[in-house]
Design an enzyme around this catalytic site. Structure first.
Site, mmCIF file in Angstrom:
data_model
loop_
_atom_site.group_PDB
_atom_site.id
_atom_site.type_symbol
_atom_site.label_atom_id
_atom_site.label_comp_id
_atom_site.label_asym_id
_atom_site.label_seq_id
_atom_site.Cartn_x
_atom_site.Cartn_y
_atom_site.Cartn_z
ATOM 1 N N ASP A 126 0.831 -1.198 0.000
ATOM 2 C CA ASP A 126 0.000 0.000 0.000
ATOM 3 C C ASP A 126 0.871 1.256 0.000
ATOM 4 O O ASP A 126 1.479 1.580 1.020
ATOM 5 C CB ASP A 126 -0.884 -0.051 1.260
ATOM 6 N N ASP A 309 -1.889 6.067 -4.689
ATOM 7 C CA ASP A 309 -2.201 5.095 -3.637
ATOM 8 C C ASP A 309 -2.608 3.741 -4.225
ATOM 9 O O ASP A 309 -3.759 3.551 -4.628
ATOM 10 C CB ASP A 309 -3.329 5.681 -2.774
#
Ligand SMILES: *[C@@H]1O[C@H](CO)[C@@H](O)[C@H](O)[C@H]1NC(C)=O
Ligand SMILES: *[C@@H]1O[C@H](CO)[C@@H](O)[C@H](O)[C@H]1NC(C)=O
Ligand SMILES: *[C@@H]1O[C@H](CO)[C@@H](O)[C@H](O)[C@H]1NC(C)=O
Ligand SMILES: *[C@@H]1O[C@H](CO)[C@@H](O)[C@H](O)[C@H]1NC(C)=O
Length: 422
Positions: A126, A309
Protein backbone atom coordinates in the site's frame (compact mmCIF):
# COMPACT_ATOMS: atom_id res chain seq x y z
CA UNK A 1 -5.01 3.47 3.48
CA UNK A 2 -7.71 5.12 5.55
CA UNK A 3 -9.44 5.43 2.20
CA UNK A 4 -9.10 1.82 1.18
CA UNK A 5 -11.81 0.85 3.58
CA UNK A 6 -14.12 3.50 2.14
CA UNK A 7 -13.50 2.08 -1.29
CA UNK A 8 -13.85 -1.49 -0.29
CA UNK A 9 -17.27 -0.60 0.99
CA UNK A 10 -18.13 1.02 -2.32
CA UNK A 11 -17.20 -2.08 -4.22
CA UNK A 12 -19.01 -4.43 -1.93
CA UNK A 13 -22.13 -2.29 -1.88
CA UNK A 14 -22.34 -1.49 -5.53
CA UNK A 15 -20.84 -4.21 -7.63
CA UNK A 16 -20.88 -6.95 -5.06
CA UNK A 17 -23.82 -8.93 -6.27
CA UNK A 18 -23.71 -8.72 -10.07
CA UNK A 19 -20.00 -9.50 -10.29
CA UNK A 20 -19.26 -13.06 -9.26
CA UNK A 21 -16.21 -13.09 -7.00
CA UNK A 22 -13.23 -14.52 -8.85
CA UNK A 23 -11.84 -17.67 -7.34
CA UNK A 24 -8.71 -16.30 -5.79
CA UNK A 25 -7.39 -19.72 -5.03
CA UNK A 26 -7.00 -20.37 -8.70
CA UNK A 27 -4.43 -17.57 -8.73
CA UNK A 28 -2.37 -19.10 -6.02
CA UNK A 29 -0.22 -21.70 -7.64
CA UNK A 30 0.64 -23.72 -4.57
CA UNK A 31 -2.97 -24.59 -3.82
CA UNK A 32 -3.44 -26.08 -7.27
CA UNK A 33 -3.08 -29.71 -8.06
CA UNK A 34 -1.25 -30.99 -11.06
CA UNK A 35 -3.66 -33.25 -12.92
CA UNK A 36 -2.34 -36.77 -13.24
CA UNK A 37 -3.24 -38.78 -16.28
CA UNK A 38 -4.93 -42.06 -15.65
CA UNK A 39 -3.64 -45.14 -17.41
CA UNK A 40 -6.41 -45.05 -19.99
CA UNK A 41 -5.93 -41.44 -21.03
CA UNK A 42 -2.17 -41.14 -20.65
CA UNK A 43 -1.54 -42.45 -24.12
CA UNK A 44 -3.41 -39.76 -26.01
CA UNK A 45 -2.38 -36.77 -23.84
CA UNK A 46 -5.95 -35.63 -23.40
CA UNK A 47 -4.81 -33.57 -20.42
CA UNK A 48 -1.94 -31.13 -20.39
CA UNK A 49 -0.18 -29.82 -17.33
CA UNK A 50 -0.41 -26.24 -16.27
CA UNK A 51 3.09 -24.71 -15.99
CA UNK A 52 1.83 -22.18 -13.45
CA UNK A 53 0.72 -25.02 -11.18
CA UNK A 54 4.14 -26.63 -11.50
CA UNK A 55 5.93 -23.42 -10.56
CA UNK A 56 3.55 -23.09 -7.64
CA UNK A 57 4.31 -26.63 -6.48
CA UNK A 58 8.05 -26.07 -6.70
CA UNK A 59 7.76 -22.84 -4.71
CA UNK A 60 5.66 -24.64 -2.13
CA UNK A 61 8.39 -27.25 -1.66
CA UNK A 62 10.87 -24.51 -0.84
CA UNK A 63 8.55 -22.94 1.70
CA UNK A 64 7.80 -26.26 3.30
CA UNK A 65 11.47 -27.18 3.73
CA UNK A 66 12.40 -23.76 4.95
CA UNK A 67 9.63 -23.95 7.58
CA UNK A 68 10.34 -27.50 8.69
CA UNK A 69 14.11 -27.01 8.91
CA UNK A 70 13.40 -23.98 11.06
CA UNK A 71 11.16 -26.12 13.25
CA UNK A 72 13.93 -28.74 13.57
CA UNK A 73 16.27 -26.06 14.85
CA UNK A 74 13.73 -24.80 17.38
CA UNK A 75 12.82 -28.27 18.58
CA UNK A 76 16.31 -29.71 18.86
CA UNK A 77 18.34 -26.61 19.57
CA UNK A 78 20.69 -27.14 16.64
CA UNK A 79 20.37 -26.55 12.91
CA UNK A 80 19.32 -29.43 10.70
CA UNK A 81 22.45 -30.97 9.09
CA UNK A 82 21.09 -30.32 5.61
CA UNK A 83 20.21 -26.71 6.33
CA UNK A 84 23.65 -25.46 5.35
CA UNK A 85 22.96 -26.96 1.93
CA UNK A 86 19.60 -25.30 1.70
CA UNK A 87 19.36 -21.65 0.89
CA UNK A 88 16.50 -20.52 3.13
CA UNK A 89 16.80 -17.12 1.57
CA UNK A 90 16.72 -18.29 -2.00
CA UNK A 91 14.34 -15.38 -2.39
CA UNK A 92 17.59 -13.50 -2.93
CA UNK A 93 17.58 -14.89 -6.44
CA UNK A 94 14.36 -13.12 -7.18
CA UNK A 95 16.05 -9.81 -7.98
CA UNK A 96 13.38 -7.82 -6.28
CA UNK A 97 10.58 -9.45 -8.23
CA UNK A 98 7.39 -10.00 -6.22
CA UNK A 99 4.41 -11.37 -8.09
CA UNK A 100 1.08 -9.96 -7.02
CA UNK A 101 -2.34 -11.56 -6.83
CA UNK A 102 -5.46 -9.51 -7.48
CA UNK A 103 -8.65 -9.92 -5.46
CA UNK A 104 -11.93 -8.63 -6.95
CA UNK A 105 -10.19 -5.81 -8.88
CA UNK A 106 -9.98 -4.31 -5.44
CA UNK A 107 -6.69 -5.16 -3.82
CA UNK A 108 -3.35 -6.60 -4.84
CA UNK A 109 -1.10 -8.59 -2.57
CA UNK A 110 2.13 -10.54 -2.61
CA UNK A 111 4.54 -12.40 -0.37
CA UNK A 112 7.00 -11.24 2.22
CA UNK A 113 9.00 -13.39 4.59
CA UNK A 114 9.44 -12.48 8.22
CA UNK A 115 11.78 -13.72 10.94
CA UNK A 116 14.44 -16.38 11.37
CA UNK A 117 13.67 -18.96 10.12
CA UNK A 118 11.69 -16.95 7.60
CA UNK A 119 7.95 -17.48 7.48
CA UNK A 120 5.88 -16.45 4.48
CA UNK A 121 3.01 -13.97 4.75
CA UNK A 122 0.91 -12.23 2.15
CA UNK A 123 0.41 -8.49 2.41
CA UNK A 124 -1.20 -5.70 0.45
CA UNK A 125 1.54 -3.36 -0.76
CA UNK A 126 0.00 0.00 0.00
CA UNK A 127 1.72 3.17 -1.17
CA UNK A 128 -0.90 5.19 0.74
CA UNK A 129 0.33 4.31 4.23
CA UNK A 130 3.60 3.54 6.01
CA UNK A 131 3.04 0.83 8.60
CA UNK A 132 3.36 -2.95 8.38
CA UNK A 133 1.01 -5.18 10.34
CA UNK A 134 0.40 -8.93 10.50
CA UNK A 135 -1.92 -11.08 12.61
CA UNK A 136 -0.14 -12.48 15.66
CA UNK A 137 -0.60 -15.88 17.26
CA UNK A 138 -2.37 -13.98 20.06
CA UNK A 139 -5.22 -13.13 17.70
CA UNK A 140 -8.18 -15.47 18.15
CA UNK A 141 -10.95 -16.46 15.77
CA UNK A 142 -10.94 -13.01 14.17
CA UNK A 143 -7.72 -14.01 12.42
CA UNK A 144 -8.78 -17.56 11.49
CA UNK A 145 -7.43 -18.61 8.12
CA UNK A 146 -4.64 -16.05 8.16
CA UNK A 147 -1.03 -17.01 8.75
CA UNK A 148 -0.04 -15.77 12.19
CA UNK A 149 3.24 -14.20 13.24
CA UNK A 150 4.78 -15.81 16.30
CA UNK A 151 7.54 -13.60 17.72
CA UNK A 152 8.67 -16.43 20.03
CA UNK A 153 9.41 -18.61 17.00
CA UNK A 154 11.71 -16.07 15.42
CA UNK A 155 15.32 -15.94 16.69
CA UNK A 156 15.88 -12.19 16.30
CA UNK A 157 12.47 -10.73 17.03
CA UNK A 158 12.37 -7.98 19.63
CA UNK A 159 9.37 -6.71 21.49
CA UNK A 160 9.28 -2.91 21.28
CA UNK A 161 6.96 -2.81 24.29
CA UNK A 162 4.81 -0.41 22.34
CA UNK A 163 1.10 -1.08 21.83
CA UNK A 164 -0.48 0.14 18.60
CA UNK A 165 -3.92 0.83 17.17
CA UNK A 166 -4.42 1.44 13.46
CA UNK A 167 -7.81 2.63 12.24
CA UNK A 168 -8.83 2.30 8.61
CA UNK A 169 -12.25 3.82 8.07
CA UNK A 170 -14.57 1.07 9.23
CA UNK A 171 -11.90 -1.47 10.15
CA UNK A 172 -9.24 -1.51 12.80
CA UNK A 173 -6.41 -3.54 14.16
CA UNK A 174 -4.47 -3.37 17.40
CA UNK A 175 -1.61 -5.18 19.05
CA UNK A 176 2.04 -4.79 19.92
CA UNK A 177 5.00 -3.48 17.95
CA UNK A 178 7.99 -5.73 17.31
CA UNK A 179 11.13 -5.45 15.26
CA UNK A 180 12.21 -8.38 13.13
CA UNK A 181 13.88 -9.11 9.82
CA UNK A 182 11.62 -8.81 6.80
CA UNK A 183 12.45 -10.08 3.31
CA UNK A 184 10.82 -8.64 0.22
CA UNK A 185 11.69 -9.80 -3.28
CA UNK A 186 14.92 -11.22 -1.87
CA UNK A 187 16.05 -8.06 -0.10
CA UNK A 188 16.35 -7.87 3.63
CA UNK A 189 15.05 -5.13 5.87
CA UNK A 190 16.86 -5.63 9.21
CA UNK A 191 15.07 -4.70 12.39
CA UNK A 192 11.92 -3.66 10.59
CA UNK A 193 9.17 -2.35 12.85
CA UNK A 194 5.98 -4.35 12.44
CA UNK A 195 2.70 -4.54 14.27
CA UNK A 196 1.77 -7.99 15.59
CA UNK A 197 -1.99 -7.70 15.83
CA UNK A 198 -4.11 -9.43 18.41
CA UNK A 199 -7.24 -7.63 17.25
CA UNK A 200 -8.61 -7.77 13.71
CA UNK A 201 -11.98 -6.17 13.06
CA UNK A 202 -14.31 -8.15 10.74
CA UNK A 203 -13.16 -6.12 7.71
CA UNK A 204 -9.82 -7.94 8.01
CA UNK A 205 -11.29 -11.43 8.37
CA UNK A 206 -10.04 -13.96 5.84
CA UNK A 207 -13.36 -13.83 3.95
CA UNK A 208 -13.24 -10.07 3.49
CA UNK A 209 -9.50 -9.66 3.21
CA UNK A 210 -7.61 -12.65 1.80
CA UNK A 211 -4.02 -11.44 2.49
CA UNK A 212 -2.63 -11.80 6.01
CA UNK A 213 -1.65 -8.19 6.54
CA UNK A 214 -0.63 -4.95 4.96
CA UNK A 215 2.67 -3.26 4.23
CA UNK A 216 2.74 0.51 3.85
CA UNK A 217 5.30 1.80 1.33
CA UNK A 218 5.08 5.55 1.88
CA UNK A 219 7.35 7.80 3.93
CA UNK A 220 8.14 7.94 7.62
CA UNK A 221 6.25 11.21 8.07
CA UNK A 222 2.89 9.40 7.98
CA UNK A 223 3.95 6.32 9.94
CA UNK A 224 2.02 5.75 13.12
CA UNK A 225 4.73 3.40 14.41
CA UNK A 226 7.95 4.67 15.86
CA UNK A 227 10.27 3.13 13.35
CA UNK A 228 11.20 3.40 9.72
CA UNK A 229 8.70 2.16 7.10
CA UNK A 230 9.67 -0.88 5.03
CA UNK A 231 10.80 1.05 1.97
CA UNK A 232 13.06 3.28 4.02
CA UNK A 233 14.59 0.31 5.87
CA UNK A 234 15.25 -1.46 2.58
CA UNK A 235 16.79 1.67 1.12
CA UNK A 236 19.05 2.12 4.15
CA UNK A 237 20.31 -1.45 3.77
CA UNK A 238 22.33 -0.08 0.86
CA UNK A 239 21.70 -3.25 -1.12
CA UNK A 240 18.99 -2.09 -3.48
CA UNK A 241 20.39 -1.55 -7.00
CA UNK A 242 18.15 1.55 -7.21
CA UNK A 243 16.02 2.95 -4.44
CA UNK A 244 12.82 2.63 -6.42
CA UNK A 245 9.84 0.30 -6.50
CA UNK A 246 8.04 -0.47 -9.76
CA UNK A 247 4.42 -1.64 -10.02
CA UNK A 248 2.31 -3.23 -12.66
CA UNK A 249 -1.26 -3.84 -11.50
CA UNK A 250 -3.65 -5.89 -13.60
CA UNK A 251 -6.73 -8.02 -13.08
CA UNK A 252 -5.36 -10.63 -15.50
CA UNK A 253 -4.03 -13.50 -13.36
CA UNK A 254 -0.23 -13.67 -13.39
CA UNK A 255 0.16 -10.19 -14.86
CA UNK A 256 0.73 -8.10 -11.74
CA UNK A 257 4.09 -7.62 -10.14
CA UNK A 258 6.13 -5.35 -7.97
CA UNK A 259 9.86 -4.90 -8.37
CA UNK A 260 11.82 -3.81 -5.33
CA UNK A 261 15.02 -1.95 -6.20
CA UNK A 262 14.29 -1.43 -9.86
CA UNK A 263 11.70 -1.54 -12.60
CA UNK A 264 10.80 -4.21 -15.14
CA UNK A 265 11.66 -2.49 -18.40
CA UNK A 266 9.90 -5.24 -20.37
CA UNK A 267 6.59 -4.00 -19.04
CA UNK A 268 6.61 -0.37 -20.20
CA UNK A 269 7.75 1.98 -22.95
CA UNK A 270 10.78 3.72 -21.46
CA UNK A 271 10.45 6.75 -23.73
CA UNK A 272 7.08 7.51 -22.15
CA UNK A 273 8.31 7.42 -18.55
CA UNK A 274 7.34 10.77 -17.04
CA UNK A 275 8.29 11.85 -13.53
CA UNK A 276 6.53 14.28 -11.26
CA UNK A 277 8.17 15.47 -8.03
CA UNK A 278 6.75 14.61 -4.64
CA UNK A 279 5.57 17.97 -3.36
CA UNK A 280 5.27 17.00 0.28
CA UNK A 281 7.08 13.99 1.68
CA UNK A 282 4.76 11.76 3.68
CA UNK A 283 2.35 10.38 1.12
CA UNK A 284 3.44 9.91 -2.47
CA UNK A 285 1.92 13.30 -3.10
CA UNK A 286 2.30 14.98 -6.49
CA UNK A 287 0.54 17.55 -8.67
CA UNK A 288 -2.19 16.30 -10.98
CA UNK A 289 -2.16 18.54 -14.05
CA UNK A 290 -5.62 17.92 -15.46
CA UNK A 291 -8.46 15.50 -15.90
CA UNK A 292 -9.81 15.46 -19.44
CA UNK A 293 -12.50 13.73 -21.44
CA UNK A 294 -12.82 13.45 -25.22
CA UNK A 295 -9.70 15.53 -25.63
CA UNK A 296 -11.32 18.37 -23.73
CA UNK A 297 -9.90 19.58 -20.48
CA UNK A 298 -12.86 19.03 -18.20
CA UNK A 299 -11.01 19.94 -15.07
CA UNK A 300 -8.05 22.23 -15.25
CA UNK A 301 -6.62 21.33 -11.92
CA UNK A 302 -3.22 23.02 -12.18
CA UNK A 303 -2.65 22.93 -8.50
CA UNK A 304 -4.55 19.79 -7.56
CA UNK A 305 -2.74 17.73 -4.97
CA UNK A 306 -2.89 14.04 -5.74
CA UNK A 307 -1.82 11.07 -3.65
CA UNK A 308 -0.72 8.01 -5.56
CA UNK A 309 -2.20 5.10 -3.64
CA UNK A 310 -1.97 1.45 -4.74
CA UNK A 311 -4.11 0.54 -1.70
CA UNK A 312 -7.21 2.41 -2.90
CA UNK A 313 -9.50 1.07 -5.60
CA UNK A 314 -11.13 4.21 -6.96
CA UNK A 315 -9.97 7.61 -7.97
CA UNK A 316 -11.49 9.75 -5.21
CA UNK A 317 -11.57 13.48 -5.57
CA UNK A 318 -13.37 16.52 -4.18
CA UNK A 319 -17.09 16.74 -4.80
CA UNK A 320 -16.73 19.83 -6.97
CA UNK A 321 -14.10 18.29 -9.25
CA UNK A 322 -16.13 15.10 -9.65
CA UNK A 323 -19.35 17.00 -10.21
CA UNK A 324 -17.82 19.05 -12.99
CA UNK A 325 -16.42 15.87 -14.51
CA UNK A 326 -19.86 14.25 -14.70
CA UNK A 327 -21.85 17.45 -15.36
CA UNK A 328 -22.02 17.09 -19.13
CA UNK A 329 -22.47 13.34 -19.30
CA UNK A 330 -26.06 12.49 -20.09
CA UNK A 331 -27.59 10.00 -17.69
CA UNK A 332 -24.82 10.40 -15.10
CA UNK A 333 -26.43 10.00 -11.68
CA UNK A 334 -24.87 10.87 -8.35
CA UNK A 335 -25.48 8.55 -5.40
CA UNK A 336 -24.60 10.15 -2.08
CA UNK A 337 -24.40 8.66 1.34
CA UNK A 338 -22.96 10.81 4.09
CA UNK A 339 -19.81 12.43 2.74
CA UNK A 340 -19.28 9.94 -0.06
CA UNK A 341 -20.65 10.07 -3.57
CA UNK A 342 -20.31 7.76 -6.53
CA UNK A 343 -21.74 8.11 -10.02
CA UNK A 344 -23.44 5.70 -12.38
CA UNK A 345 -23.82 6.15 -16.14
CA UNK A 346 -26.00 4.11 -18.55
CA UNK A 347 -24.00 1.00 -19.49
CA UNK A 348 -24.42 1.56 -23.23
CA UNK A 349 -22.71 4.97 -23.11
CA UNK A 350 -20.32 4.85 -20.15
CA UNK A 351 -17.46 3.60 -22.31
CA UNK A 352 -17.40 6.89 -24.21
CA UNK A 353 -16.82 8.87 -21.01
CA UNK A 354 -13.36 7.59 -19.99
CA UNK A 355 -10.99 10.15 -18.49
CA UNK A 356 -7.40 11.06 -19.23
CA UNK A 357 -5.09 12.13 -16.42
CA UNK A 358 -2.21 14.50 -17.08
CA UNK A 359 0.92 14.24 -14.97
CA UNK A 360 3.79 16.53 -15.90
CA UNK A 361 3.86 16.74 -19.67
CA UNK A 362 2.05 13.52 -20.42
CA UNK A 363 -1.61 12.53 -20.63
CA UNK A 364 -2.46 8.94 -19.66
CA UNK A 365 -5.73 7.46 -20.84
CA UNK A 366 -7.85 5.31 -18.55
CA UNK A 367 -9.26 2.20 -20.24
CA UNK A 368 -12.93 1.25 -20.33
CA UNK A 369 -11.99 -1.96 -18.48
CA UNK A 370 -10.75 -0.10 -15.40
CA UNK A 371 -13.07 2.95 -15.47
CA UNK A 372 -16.28 1.00 -16.07
CA UNK A 373 -16.73 -0.97 -12.85
CA UNK A 374 -19.73 -2.87 -14.12
CA UNK A 375 -23.52 -2.83 -13.93
CA UNK A 376 -25.86 -2.44 -11.00
CA UNK A 377 -28.48 -5.09 -10.24
CA UNK A 378 -30.70 -3.96 -13.12
CA UNK A 379 -27.83 -4.03 -15.60
CA UNK A 380 -28.97 -0.59 -16.72
CA UNK A 381 -26.40 1.70 -15.17
CA UNK A 382 -22.72 1.09 -14.72
CA UNK A 383 -20.49 2.32 -11.92
CA UNK A 384 -17.89 4.89 -12.97
CA UNK A 385 -14.40 4.88 -11.47
CA UNK A 386 -14.19 8.47 -10.21
CA UNK A 387 -15.87 8.94 -6.82
CA UNK A 388 -15.94 11.89 -4.46
CA UNK A 389 -15.65 12.67 -0.81
CA UNK A 390 -17.01 15.91 0.59
CA UNK A 391 -14.27 15.76 3.21
CA UNK A 392 -11.48 15.94 0.68
CA UNK A 393 -9.97 18.78 -1.20
CA UNK A 394 -7.42 16.62 -2.91
CA UNK A 395 -7.41 13.58 -5.16
CA UNK A 396 -6.49 10.01 -4.31
CA UNK A 397 -5.31 8.32 -7.45
CA UNK A 398 -6.05 4.65 -6.93
CA UNK A 399 -6.11 1.47 -8.96
CA UNK A 400 -8.75 2.63 -11.46
CA UNK A 401 -5.93 4.77 -12.86
CA UNK A 402 -2.85 2.81 -11.78
CA UNK A 403 -3.86 -0.30 -13.75
CA UNK A 404 -3.35 1.75 -16.92
CA UNK A 405 0.30 2.62 -16.36
CA UNK A 406 3.59 1.26 -15.07
CA UNK A 407 4.30 3.26 -11.93
CA UNK A 408 7.64 3.97 -10.35
CA UNK A 409 8.00 5.13 -6.75
CA UNK A 410 11.42 6.74 -6.63
CA UNK A 411 12.51 7.07 -3.05
CA UNK A 412 15.97 8.56 -3.68
CA UNK A 413 14.71 11.38 -5.87
CA UNK A 414 11.32 11.68 -4.13
CA UNK A 415 9.31 11.51 -7.32
CA UNK A 416 6.72 9.30 -8.96
CA UNK A 417 7.02 8.12 -12.56
CA UNK A 418 4.34 6.84 -14.91
CA UNK A 419 4.88 5.12 -18.23
CA UNK A 420 2.66 3.61 -20.92
CA UNK A 421 2.41 -0.16 -20.56
CA UNK A 422 4.18 -2.23 -23.19
C1 LIG B 1 8.63 -11.86 -11.99
O1 LIG B 1 7.98 -13.06 -11.66
C2 LIG B 1 6.92 -13.38 -12.53
C3 LIG B 1 6.24 -14.64 -12.01
O2 LIG B 1 7.08 -15.41 -11.25
C4 LIG B 1 7.45 -13.56 -13.94
O3 LIG B 1 6.38 -13.82 -14.83
C5 LIG B 1 8.15 -12.27 -14.35
O4 LIG B 1 8.71 -12.41 -15.63
C6 LIG B 1 9.22 -11.93 -13.36
N1 LIG B 1 9.80 -10.64 -13.71
C7 LIG B 1 11.10 -10.40 -13.63
C8 LIG B 1 11.52 -8.99 -13.93
O5 LIG B 1 11.92 -11.25 -13.32
C1 LIG C 1 -20.56 21.13 -21.40
O1 LIG C 1 -21.76 21.58 -21.95
C2 LIG C 1 -21.77 22.95 -22.26
C3 LIG C 1 -23.16 23.31 -22.71
O2 LIG C 1 -23.69 22.33 -23.53
C4 LIG C 1 -20.71 23.24 -23.31
O3 LIG C 1 -20.66 24.61 -23.58
C5 LIG C 1 -19.36 22.77 -22.79
O4 LIG C 1 -18.37 22.91 -23.78
C6 LIG C 1 -19.41 21.35 -22.35
N1 LIG C 1 -18.18 21.00 -21.72
C7 LIG C 1 -17.61 19.83 -21.87
C8 LIG C 1 -16.33 19.64 -21.14
O5 LIG C 1 -18.07 18.95 -22.53
C1 LIG D 1 -17.69 -1.31 -22.31
O1 LIG D 1 -16.39 -1.73 -21.94
C2 LIG D 1 -16.37 -2.94 -21.23
C3 LIG D 1 -14.97 -3.18 -20.79
O2 LIG D 1 -14.05 -2.93 -21.81
C4 LIG D 1 -16.91 -4.06 -22.13
O3 LIG D 1 -16.90 -5.27 -21.42
C5 LIG D 1 -18.33 -3.71 -22.54
O4 LIG D 1 -18.81 -4.67 -23.44
C6 LIG D 1 -18.38 -2.35 -23.18
N1 LIG D 1 -19.76 -1.98 -23.36
C7 LIG D 1 -20.24 -1.48 -24.49
C8 LIG D 1 -21.69 -1.16 -24.50
O5 LIG D 1 -19.53 -1.28 -25.47
C1 LIG E 1 -10.64 23.63 -1.27
O1 LIG E 1 -10.85 23.98 -2.61
C2 LIG E 1 -11.51 25.20 -2.78
C3 LIG E 1 -11.85 25.38 -4.22
O2 LIG E 1 -10.97 24.75 -5.07
C4 LIG E 1 -10.58 26.30 -2.25
O3 LIG E 1 -11.19 27.55 -2.43
C5 LIG E 1 -10.31 26.05 -0.78
O4 LIG E 1 -9.38 26.98 -0.30
C6 LIG E 1 -9.78 24.65 -0.54
N1 LIG E 1 -9.79 24.39 0.87
C7 LIG E 1 -8.75 23.83 1.50
C8 LIG E 1 -8.95 23.55 2.94
O5 LIG E 1 -7.71 23.55 0.93
Amino acid sequence: MKFTAICTLFVVAVVGSPTPPPNIHSNMGHTKRIPLNSRSTAGNYSKVFDPKAVWGQLGFVHHKYSATMGAYQRNTGSPHPLSSRFDVHSVAKRNGNVSLVNYKSDLWYGEIEVGTPPKTFTVVFDTGSSDLFLPSTECGVACDGHTAYDPAASSFSKDSGQPFVLTYGAGETAGEEYVDDVFVGGYEADDQTLGAAWIYSPEFSKDNFPPDGLSGLAFREISEFEGSPLFQTLDESGKLPQSVIGFKLSTTPGDSEMVVGGTNTDLYHSDTLTYVPVTKKGYWQVKLGAISRLGQEVIESQAADAIIDTGTTFVITSYSIAQSYYANISGATAHTEGDDTYWTIPCDTINSTVPTFTFGTRAFKVSTETYNLGPDVDYADCLAGIAASAEMNFTIVGDVFLQNVYSVFDYANTRVGFAELA
